[in-house]
Design a protein around this motif. Structure first.
Motif, PDB file in Angstrom:
ATOM      1  N   HIS A 181       0.845  -1.201   0.000  1.00  0.00           N
ATOM      2  CA  HIS A 181       0.000   0.000   0.000  1.00  0.00           C
ATOM      3  C   HIS A 181       0.881   1.252   0.000  1.00  0.00           C
ATOM      4  O   HIS A 181       0.620   2.227   0.678  1.00  0.00           O
ATOM      5  N   ASN A 204       6.386   0.963   1.469  1.00  0.00           N
ATOM      6  CA  ASN A 204       6.171   1.117   2.897  1.00  0.00           C
ATOM      7  C   ASN A 204       7.404   0.881   3.767  1.00  0.00           C
ATOM      8  O   ASN A 204       7.300   0.959   4.994  1.00  0.00           O
ATOM      9  N   VAL A 232       1.759   6.724   1.861  1.00  0.00           N
ATOM     10  CA  VAL A 232       1.052   5.564   2.394  1.00  0.00           C
ATOM     11  C   VAL A 232      -0.394   5.647   1.926  1.00  0.00           C
ATOM     12  O   VAL A 232      -1.100   6.610   2.243  1.00  0.00           O
ATOM     13  N   HIS A 242      -5.108   0.494   2.597  1.00  0.00           N
ATOM     14  CA  HIS A 242      -4.934  -0.914   2.249  1.00  0.00           C
ATOM     15  C   HIS A 242      -6.035  -1.372   1.285  1.00  0.00           C
ATOM     16  O   HIS A 242      -7.051  -0.686   1.075  1.00  0.00           O
ATOM     17  N   ILE A 245      -0.291   7.455  13.896  1.00  0.00           N
ATOM     18  CA  ILE A 245      -0.361   7.309  12.442  1.00  0.00           C
ATOM     19  C   ILE A 245      -0.083   5.868  12.027  1.00  0.00           C
ATOM     20  O   ILE A 245      -0.690   5.341  11.091  1.00  0.00           O
ATOM     21  N   GLN A 297      -3.253   3.754  12.523  1.00  0.00           N
ATOM     22  CA  GLN A 297      -4.294   4.021  11.539  1.00  0.00           C
ATOM     23  C   GLN A 297      -3.885   3.567  10.136  1.00  0.00           C
ATOM     24  O   GLN A 297      -4.730   3.355   9.271  1.00  0.00           O
ATOM     25  N   SER A 298      -2.577   3.373   9.916  1.00  0.00           N
ATOM     26  CA  SER A 298      -2.099   2.958   8.597  1.00  0.00           C
ATOM     27  C   SER A 298      -2.081   1.449   8.432  1.00  0.00           C
ATOM     28  O   SER A 298      -2.088   0.944   7.307  1.00  0.00           O
ATOM     29  N   THR A 355       3.703  -1.198   7.210  1.00  0.00           N
ATOM     30  CA  THR A 355       3.960   0.240   7.205  1.00  0.00           C
ATOM     31  C   THR A 355       5.202   0.480   8.057  1.00  0.00           C
ATOM     32  O   THR A 355       5.173   0.293   9.272  1.00  0.00           O
ATOM     33  N   PHE A 398       6.771   9.620  10.033  1.00  0.00           N
ATOM     34  CA  PHE A 398       5.803   9.827   8.957  1.00  0.00           C
ATOM     35  C   PHE A 398       5.759  11.308   8.577  1.00  0.00           C
ATOM     36  O   PHE A 398       4.767  11.994   8.839  1.00  0.00           O
ATOM     37  N   ALA A 418       2.551  13.334   7.181  1.00  0.00           N
ATOM     38  CA  ALA A 418       1.317  12.599   7.445  1.00  0.00           C
ATOM     39  C   ALA A 418       0.502  13.305   8.528  1.00  0.00           C
ATOM     40  O   ALA A 418       1.014  14.132   9.285  1.00  0.00           O
TER      41      ALA A 418
END
Length: 527
Positions: free
Chosen positions: A119, A122, A129, A132, A435, A438-439, A443, A456, A459
């Motif tokens: 995704h 990564n 990012v 998914h 982050i 939630q990713s 990742t 990140f 982000a």
């Protein structure tokens, strides 16, 4: 049906005639095949075996390629050039150049390098990012999937790599499977609708082919349809488990994404860690050779998963003739590539692996490398020149679009949403300002980058986004990890989640509840 349900072992019965025959993406190319013939004629046994082995970059140096003529490299879930740390784009490019030069100086056949860019790129700090597959499946738009794949390909190619181990075409039928988020969904029709678009995004559309010439252009990467087959249907959702189904159900549900991927020209397919009715897929001659290669006409590289061959009876990470004899063309040798190299050479010499099977595997590998234009391409850093920087503004805008279009509202009691933006908003929950959580998995490393927001750049966490939105409207937002707010909020947003781990279930939910009548009564859920 009883036979299909009880069949086991590497020789488990299959009926290739009941499987589809996808439209052939590329016509047979006699000029290309003659070029392969010439390469095979001058290769030593060791050079042929080397082409069938993919080693982790954390375990192999450019100097190793002078002695060991490996055909491929991969960056494992926690691997980067030179080890396991996170390194900048310049280090990836320098390593790609060094490996490329070493392979040319050794066997003269360029090495190819892949990674799990499922995704986004990564393993690279600052790369974009994207949501998914499970989120892209919720959006359900092939064009969006295609554009996301195109952006991922550009960012992977910008670091000198050639190959992405995606898309995942599993049909996730049990939410207890911890890798369900890698699937577009539980509906085989949805997976089939998005599969070809995902391949086209990474590789580009299959264009009219000039005999003997490549069709993959700069800024594109080789795609991988995975994992063949049934990994989304294992009993109780157990990762690397057993998918216990009749063959016709395996075909119709878990095989749905493969014909569109093959028609789109996917150049590699990865075998599944799982089993079908007790027979491990890495050793399943019926499904790998008779169905995928012979019936469905796949002429590219059939790749193993991370030491997946070692799970076969009588096999170890350093020895597994059964996998190659079943149809595997390239081992993903995570832990003992040297031992596997030496053992495979010996197995061919003794006849445990027929010379014709080795030749077929090497032919497939060379075919993909030629189609990719690898023999004509310059050093990876030169190929990357002019490509968008990882994390480019246009790619981030696309990621934001994908997020917006993939959100799913599960409940909106009493019309609580939409909220006014000028409220005092309280935010709680472990996923609110993380982050990495939630990713999801894959990742920064394969089990996700939780608790590392500083890695990140650019982000925005869920709390950060809420704070920005309400501030623009004159409201305020307060994060209270323990639920104790300095000022009583008008509305509370709770963001629940857990550390994303690819082998176990991972979930995330946002719950919004009105704290006073100023916001209005009600509750809502989203994911």
């Amino acid at each position: 049906m009883a036979l299909a349900l009880t069949a086991g072992g590497a020789g488990a019965a299959v009926r290739p005639d009941i499987w589809p025959v996808p439209a052939r993406a590329l016509a047979a190319d006699p000029v290309l095949e003659a070029r392969i013939d010439a390469l095979l004629a001058r290769m030593t046994l060791e050079e042929k075996v080397g082409q069938t082995i993919m080693a982790d970059v954390a375990e192999v140096t450019p100097d190793d390629l002078a002695r060991w003529p490996l055909g491929a490299l991969f960056a494992g879930g926690n691997s980067s050039p030179g080890g396991t740390g996170l390194v900048p784009r310049e280090r990836w490019l320098a390593a790609a150049d060094a490996y490329h030069a070493a392979s040319l100086a050794g066997s003269g056949i360029p090495v190819i390098w892949g990674t799990d860019a499922v995704h986004g790129h990564n393993r690279l700090i600052g790369a974009t990012v994207f949501p998914h597959n499970i989120a892209l499946g919720a959006a359900g738009d092939p064009d969006l999937v295609r554009r996301v794949g195109r952006a991922i390909a550009a960012e992977v190619a910008a670091t000198g790599l050639d190959w992405s181990f995606g898309p995942t075409l599993a049909v996730a039928r049990d939410a207890r499977w911890g890798r369900a988020y890698e699937s577009f969904g539980s509906d085989p029709a949805l997976v089939a609708r998005l599969a070809g678009a995902a391949v086209e995004g990474l590789q580009g559309p299959v264009e009219p082919h000039v005999p003997g010439r490549d069709f993959l252009k700069d800024g594109r990467v080789i795609a991988t349809a995975k994992h063949f087959i049934g990994d989304g249907g294992t009993t109780k959702g157990i990762d690397r488990g057993d998918t216990q189904l009749p063959e016709v159900v395996l075909r119709d549900i878990h095989g749905a994404g493969y014909p569109p991927a093959l028609t789109a020209g996917v150049q590699t397919v990865m075998a599944s860690f799982s089993s079908w009715n007790g027979a491990a897929l890495h050793g399943h001659h019926g499904l790998l050779t008779r169905v995928l290669k012979q019936r469905m006409g796949f002429d590219g590289i059939l790749l193993g998963d991370w030491d997946g061959h070692a799970a076969l009876p009588g096999c170890t990470p350093g020895s597994c003739p059964a996998a190659m004899n079943a149809g595997l063309d390239m081992f993903m040798a995570a832990t003992d590539w040297r031992g596997l190299f030496q053992d495979t050479v010996r197995r061919v010499q003794t006849g445990d692996i027929p010379a014709a099977r080795l030749e077929d595997a090497v032919r497939r590998i060379l075919r993909v490398k030629i189609r990719y234009g690898l023999f004509e391409k310059p050093a990876p850093s030169l190929r990357a020149a002019g490509l968008p920087e990882p994390g480019a503004a246009a790619h981030r805008a696309l990621a934001r679009e994908a997020v917006r279009r993939s959100l799913v509202l599960l409940k909106n009691e009493d019309g609580l949403l939409p909220l006014r933006a000028d409220l005092r908003v309280g935010v709680v929950g472990p996923g609110a300002d993380d982050i990495g959580m939630q990713s999801g998995g894959w990742t920064l490393d394969w089990q996700g980058g939780t608790g590392r927001n500083h890695l990140f750049p650019g982000a925005t966490s869920i709390f950060g986004g809420i704070a920005q939105a309400v501030a623009r409207a004159g409201g305020s937002a307060e994060l209270a990890p323990d639920g104790r707010f300095a000022t009583r909020p008008d509305v509370v947003i709770a963001v629940f989640g857990e550390p994303p781990m690819p082998r176990w279930p991972a979930t995330a939910r946002i719950w919004i509840s009105a704290a006073t009548t100023r916001a209005g009564a009600g509750r809502c859920w989203t994911r």
